[in-house]
Scaffold this motif. Structure first.
Motif, PDB file in Angstrom:
ATOM      1  N   GLY A   1     -20.846  -4.146  -1.442  1.00  0.00           N
ATOM      2  CA  GLY A   1     -20.115  -5.314  -1.893  1.00  0.00           C
ATOM      3  C   GLY A   1     -19.428  -5.149  -3.234  1.00  0.00           C
ATOM      4  O   GLY A   1     -18.777  -6.077  -3.711  1.00  0.00           O
ATOM      5  N   ALA A   2     -19.569  -3.974  -3.851  1.00  0.00           N
ATOM      6  CA  ALA A   2     -18.939  -3.761  -5.153  1.00  0.00           C
ATOM      7  C   ALA A   2     -17.430  -3.862  -5.018  1.00  0.00           C
ATOM      8  O   ALA A   2     -16.839  -3.368  -4.058  1.00  0.00           O
ATOM      9  CB  ALA A   2     -19.320  -2.391  -5.700  1.00  0.00           C
ATOM     10  N   VAL A   3     -16.825  -4.520  -5.985  1.00  0.00           N
ATOM     11  CA  VAL A   3     -15.369  -4.654  -6.053  1.00  0.00           C
ATOM     12  C   VAL A   3     -14.946  -4.380  -7.488  1.00  0.00           C
ATOM     13  O   VAL A   3     -15.510  -4.935  -8.427  1.00  0.00           O
ATOM     14  CB  VAL A   3     -14.895  -6.056  -5.627  1.00  0.00           C
ATOM     15  CG1 VAL A   3     -13.376  -6.163  -5.773  1.00  0.00           C
ATOM     16  CG2 VAL A   3     -15.317  -6.361  -4.196  1.00  0.00           C
ATOM     17  N   LYS A   4     -13.968  -3.510  -7.642  1.00  0.00           N
ATOM     18  CA  LYS A   4     -13.444  -3.206  -8.971  1.00  0.00           C
ATOM     19  C   LYS A   4     -11.925  -3.354  -8.909  1.00  0.00           C
ATOM     20  O   LYS A   4     -11.300  -3.001  -7.913  1.00  0.00           O
ATOM     21  CB  LYS A   4     -13.799  -1.773  -9.388  1.00  0.00           C
ATOM     22  CG  LYS A   4     -15.294  -1.503  -9.534  1.00  0.00           C
ATOM     23  CD  LYS A   4     -15.793  -1.936 -10.861  1.00  0.00           C
ATOM     24  CE  LYS A   4     -17.256  -1.589 -11.064  1.00  0.00           C
ATOM     25  NZ  LYS A   4     -17.443  -0.148 -11.329  1.00  0.00           N
ATOM     26  N   GLN A   5     -11.350  -3.852 -10.013  1.00  0.00           N
ATOM     27  CA  GLN A   5      -9.897  -4.019 -10.060  1.00  0.00           C
ATOM     28  C   GLN A   5      -9.365  -3.500 -11.386  1.00  0.00           C
ATOM     29  O   GLN A   5      -9.976  -3.690 -12.445  1.00  0.00           O
ATOM     30  CB  GLN A   5      -9.502  -5.482  -9.882  1.00  0.00           C
ATOM     31  CG  GLN A   5      -7.991  -5.708  -9.878  1.00  0.00           C
ATOM     32  CD  GLN A   5      -7.591  -7.049  -9.311  1.00  0.00           C
ATOM     33  OE1 GLN A   5      -8.429  -7.886  -8.999  1.00  0.00           O
ATOM     34  NE2 GLN A   5      -6.297  -7.257  -9.141  1.00  0.00           N
TER      35      GLN A   5
ATOM     36  N   LEU B   1      -4.371  -2.142  -8.557  1.00  0.00           N
ATOM     37  CA  LEU B   1      -5.299  -1.485  -7.647  1.00  0.00           C
ATOM     38  C   LEU B   1      -6.637  -2.222  -7.625  1.00  0.00           C
ATOM     39  O   LEU B   1      -7.136  -2.628  -8.663  1.00  0.00           O
ATOM     40  CB  LEU B   1      -5.533  -0.038  -8.080  1.00  0.00           C
ATOM     41  CG  LEU B   1      -4.332   0.884  -8.145  1.00  0.00           C
ATOM     42  CD1 LEU B   1      -4.745   2.256  -8.643  1.00  0.00           C
ATOM     43  CD2 LEU B   1      -3.652   0.994  -6.792  1.00  0.00           C
ATOM     44  N   MET B   2      -7.173  -2.350  -6.407  1.00  0.00           N
ATOM     45  CA  MET B   2      -8.489  -2.950  -6.253  1.00  0.00           C
ATOM     46  C   MET B   2      -9.264  -2.145  -5.222  1.00  0.00           C
ATOM     47  O   MET B   2      -8.753  -1.867  -4.133  1.00  0.00           O
ATOM     48  CB  MET B   2      -8.395  -4.404  -5.800  1.00  0.00           C
ATOM     49  CG  MET B   2      -9.751  -5.083  -5.688  1.00  0.00           C
ATOM     50  SD  MET B   2      -9.619  -6.829  -5.314  1.00  0.00           S
ATOM     51  CE  MET B   2      -9.060  -6.780  -3.629  1.00  0.00           C
ATOM     52  N   ALA B   3     -10.482  -1.769  -5.557  1.00  0.00           N
ATOM     53  CA  ALA B   3     -11.315  -0.989  -4.659  1.00  0.00           C
ATOM     54  C   ALA B   3     -12.553  -1.781  -4.300  1.00  0.00           C
ATOM     55  O   ALA B   3     -13.090  -2.523  -5.112  1.00  0.00           O
ATOM     56  CB  ALA B   3     -11.705   0.330  -5.308  1.00  0.00           C
ATOM     57  N   SER B   4     -13.017  -1.584  -3.057  1.00  0.00           N
ATOM     58  CA  SER B   4     -14.213  -2.273  -2.594  1.00  0.00           C
ATOM     59  C   SER B   4     -15.064  -1.318  -1.776  1.00  0.00           C
ATOM     60  O   SER B   4     -14.578  -0.293  -1.293  1.00  0.00           O
ATOM     61  CB  SER B   4     -13.839  -3.492  -1.734  1.00  0.00           C
ATOM     62  OG  SER B   4     -13.193  -3.074  -0.553  1.00  0.00           O
TER      63      SER B   4
END
Lengths: 108, 114
Positions: A53-57, A61-64
């Protein structure tokens, strides 16, 4: 043996559009990294995802990470030319295993 | 400034030559890595050093010989290479081997075998 697959391998998109790069892997690892590589340059770390469930922005760009689906996504919002590069995902188990990369070209 | 410096940037050598690739990191990291990047193939891990001790040799042919004299320097000694060894060789470092921190990469050495 851990397998990491990215798709698409090549992506050409217009400026201003949105798109997603997919990274599928074959184990239950919860440690996934995204890197960017410009031609003739080194790999630059973009994101570190360490839990389900990790989400980084960062900027456009946004990664999950979905460890249950063994899937990570890198979403590009309103693409600009500067984002043209090759993007790699890498999964860490005993060692870091890289996907084949997605070569992204942003067309003005 | 990546913090990881590789020399030379380009190297052309014959199959009978002996040469060495050098990697230096100024990040205070304890783990260093050699990778091979070939066209149309994923990055392949070759060697891992942790605290100057080799902890992994990923089935690499003996014509590649790594050396880690201290935690800041890593070498890859090359001898009797084959044309299929032409590739980009990347060095990387990380705080520790399992630190959950990203690896930092150098710009690589582009190696061409004649």
């Amino acid at each position: 043996e851990l397998k990491v697959e990215q798709n698409p391998l090549f992506l050409s998109m217009q400026e201003g559009k949105n798109y997603t790069i997919y990274c599928n892997y074959s184990t239950t690892s919860d440690r996934l990294y995204w890197y960017r590589q410009d031609p003739g340059k080194s790999l630059e770390s973009l994101f570190v995802l360490l839990s389900n469930g990790a989400v980084k922005q960062e900027g456009r760009l946004m990664a999950s990470l979905d460890t249950k689906a063994r899937l990570s996504t890198l979403h590009i919002t309103a693409a600009v030319h500067d984002l043209s590069a090759t993007y790699f995902c890498a999964v860490e188990e005993v060692k870091l295993t890289f996907g084949t990369g997605t070569r992204l070209t942003i067309i003005p | 400034e990546t913090g990881v410096t590789q020399t030379p940037r380009h190297l052309v050598m014959g199959m009978t030559n002996k040469k060495s690739l050098k990697c230096e990191q100024h990040l205070g990291h304890n783990a260093m890595y050699w990778y091979k990047q070939s066209a149309k193939k994923p990055l392949e891990l070759m060697f891992v050093y942790s605290l100057e001790e080799r902890v992994e040799n990923n089935s690499v042919p003996s014509r590649f010989s790594p050396e880690c004299p201290n935690s800041s320097h890593l070498f890859l000694h090359l001898h009797t290479l084959q044309p299929e060894d032409s590739a980009l060789y990347l060095c990387a470092s990380s705080q520790d081997r399992y630190s959950n921190q990203p690896q930092h990469f150098g710009d690589g050495t582009r190696l061409s075998i004649l």
